[in-house]
Design an enzyme around this catalytic site. Structure first.
Site, PDB file in Angstrom:
ATOM      1  N   GLY B 192       0.703  -0.995  -0.287  1.00  0.00           N
ATOM      2  CA  GLY B 192      -0.434   0.363  -0.153  1.00  0.00           C
ATOM      3  C   GLY B 192       0.603   1.622   0.330  1.00  0.00           C
ATOM      4  CE  LYS B 210       4.060  15.331  -2.257  1.00  0.00           C
ATOM      5  NZ  LYS B 210       4.439  13.630  -1.491  1.00  0.00           N
TER       6      LYS B 210
END
Lengths: 451, 451
Positions: B192, B210
């Site tokens: 995940g 970012k």
């Protein structure tokens, strides 16, 4: 000059008049920033120091009023008082007086805040001023703003850190040179990292004041600094570093506090020399660095490190507090003003402009070049020749044992050169006939990025 | 329900009604914090999600209105819109609409802010709302508040960091297990840590968004993300880690930006896999961690590390932004209210209470005990006997080669025990006759403090 602060006849109400109390190392750095790049809406108007005639410098604005009499500050129109005098008695009296008259105060005074912070915060709220003290803990690390803003929604259960740069300097010096405590202390004193009387640092009194402030801000726990158990650094002997190394550890003065997991109002807190795993972030703070680790219920562990003291880092914290007060005041002024301003052009702003930039990826760094080739004689010579034609210096050639000569990896490192020059050389080299895969180039960064 | 926001007849004006758009991983964590410990003056009133019937949970307040129709949110009285939907099209439209109606917005949407941040900030200022986006960069690391507040007075010249936890997870997995890129990616997907389509992460598109936000906030440079040069992680092969190790380095996806030192409006910026020294803070960020390094003109280098993503850390950032807006609004309300409140009791406060605490230094940790003795037979047995009587387990006995039997240092490590028990044992041992110097005990801390 009128004796009352309001009404102001001759002043620009959008400018916050700022008085600096104290002109030592930190005070001079504060004045330097307020002179070179003052936050929008802030003006340095007064400098107070007891021996002002020895301190006066030429690089501040001639409009600044120098004085050795604190009454001059309080008699004048001053919106923000910056206290970097230190000590609890006089400084505390002046901070109280400033707050009681509705002025805002910025201080880097850890003992004052650790002992009287709650009272002073209440005083500020009562009279409509602000009290900020980012510089009182971990100098250049903006830990208090981080706790208030970016982590404000988390519940912090534990704080641990290295909060005293002097002790860390002594310990890392003992660690790296095998020095005895007394020798490491003498060195720290000679280099200006320790004071002539090092008691506050070595006994842990400095660190425990900072820890008490972190207890209040991070753990929401009111703790008198004297209640925090401390052990002196003098416990540590050179021989302890040898043993610690055998245990995969080093030694640091660790300040830590945590709420008890069983009893609601019990807080564990101590400042003491401790063995810390070499893998721990605490072990990595070297020299006079500080580090603060926080454990949050939702956000997990975060770490903040930087210079713990010194004029530069502490003055950044102090002036950032002044700037935050200015932003705050301007918002309140906009909200409370007689006419609401609804177009952005008419609103004052305390935010520095963001400028459009021309962007380039060209960082000049050493590079790592990896080749995978079908081995034959002359490959290195061909690569070296191409590098020479482009004026690039080879630093090293590196080849690890390989299974196959049909797909042999090896590496050439080159000294710092402009990326465009390197790209041209790699293009030339790429046309040679021995490549099994195209060459790969990666920058080599030392320290915190950009070589 | 009235269709216009003002005037409000039935609501408490001191409470900011907050709508949550999106109920995925981050949205659920945001709702969790807003339910379990809402910031003072904030109430979760709406949850919007397109498939609301699959998402509905029982642990939020029954007063919360669940809806799959965004119009329900805009028709109701809502002060703060929290956008954690992601994507630029719909989310962007909703954020603009909220800001245009004077509402405040909190978002964790890096692509939206990287591409449209300047426009949205202007829109917020124009209509008197606030826009905050701490969660859009480096999840749980409060880097934007640190830049705005604690470091606001510094001039930042360079920012470098590891901004993509997926890439860092893949690279540290290749490093530690010698895995090939494809295998490390598959593992990250299975656990995940990477999405089914990893393009945004692996190509550097996530990190460059970012970095563009950090360029604006840290360097005050307006940069379109597409202008930032990126290189894909797929360049990196397992063999590169072996070579890097030989060079004292490891490999990280490094995002960095710096103003050119010569040409004022030129900014260097790139996202690329890079060799970094093992001593660099960049090398120490492991797994899915993020780290941000800043170089300030006055404050020197500061470093911030923590969880870069995940529901918990990101939701702390989001709710902290909500709390900051609530504090701000309350201050403005106090300043702009018809009657000024001058006693602290009458003023609303958005600051959590600080509680008095009972303080103890008792951290239960393993300990290091160092003895310096005049050697004779039976010393270890005497110490071991005293430990046994106090119920303390010895972990190891450590003795390094020594010059003299008259002042022989050796170390005993003991397993975690209450400090009072240890103190009693040491008192007993201290009365034995072989000590040349009193025994010294130091706690052994693993990780970030408290064992």
């Amino acid at each position: 000059m009128a004796n009352s602060r309001m009404p102001a006849h001759t002043r620009d109400p959008a400018v916050l008049r700022t008085a600096l109390l104290g002109f030592g190392t930190v005070g001079q750095s504060v004045a330097r920033i307020l002179t070179e790049q003052p936050p929008p809406g802030v003006r340095l108007t007064h400098i107070f120091n007891r021996r002002i005639d020895e301190k006066r410098v030429g690089w501040v604005s001639p409009d600044v009023r120098w004085t050795a009499d604190i009454e001059d500050v309080f008699a004048d129109e001053v919106d923000i008082v910056v206290e970097v005098v230190g000590g609890v008695a006089d400084a505390g009296q002046w901070v109280r007086r400033a707050l009681s008259s509705g002025r805002s105060v910025v201080t880097a005074n850890k003992q004052l805040i650790a002992h009287h912070g709650a009272e002073l915060i209440a005083l500020a709220e009562q009279h409509g001023g602000e009290l900020r003290f980012e510089g009182s803990v971990a100098g250049g690390i903006p830990i208090l703003s981080a706790l208030r803003d970016g982590l404000g929604a988390d519940r912090i259960s534990r704080v641990a850190g290295i909060l005293n740069g002097t002790c860390n300097f002594i310990l890392t010096s003992m660690e790296s040179r095998g020095a005895a405590f007394a020798d490491a202390l003498a060195d720290a004193q000679a280099l200006g990292f320790a004071e002539a009387d090092p008691t506050d640092d070595v006994e842990g009194f400095d660190a425990r004041a900072k820890l008490a402030i972190l207890c209040a801000t991070a753990l929401r726990a009111q703790v008198a600094p004297e209640r925090i158990a401390t052990r002196p650094l003098t416990l540590v002997d050179a021989v302890d570093f040898a043993h610690a190394r055998q245990l995969g550890c080093t030694i640091r003065q660790v300040s830590q506090a945590a709420w008890d997991t069983g009893t609601p109002d019990v807080l564990h807190a101590s400042v003491r020399p401790s063995l810390v795993s070499r893998q721990s972030p605490l072990a990595r703070a070297g020299g006079s660095q500080n580090i603060v680790l926080l454990q949050g219920q939702y956000g997990g562990e975060t770490a903040f490190s930087g210079s713990g003291a010194g004029g530069g880092p502490t003055s950044v914290a102090v002036v950032s507090d002044v700037a935050a007060i200015a932003r705050q005041r301007q918002r309140v002024a906009v909200a409370a003003g007689p006419a609401r301003c609804d177009d952005v052009g008419a609103r004052p702003t305390a935010t520095a402009a963001v400028l459009p930039a021309r962007v380039t990826g060209e960082f000049v760094t050493p590079h790592y070049l990896r080749f995978i080739v079908k081995d034959r004689p002359g490959i290195i010579a061909a690569i070296a020749g191409a590098m020479e034609r482009h004026g690039i210096n080879i630093d090293a050639v590196l080849q690890l044992p390989a299974d196959s000569k049909d797909a042999l990896p090896f590496v050439v490192t080159v000294e710092a050169c402009p990326p465009a020059v390197l790209a041209a050389a790699i293009a030339d080299i790429g046309e040679l006939d021995f490549h099994v895969r195209p060459p790969v180039d990666l920058p080599i960064l030392s320290g915190g990025g950009q070589s």
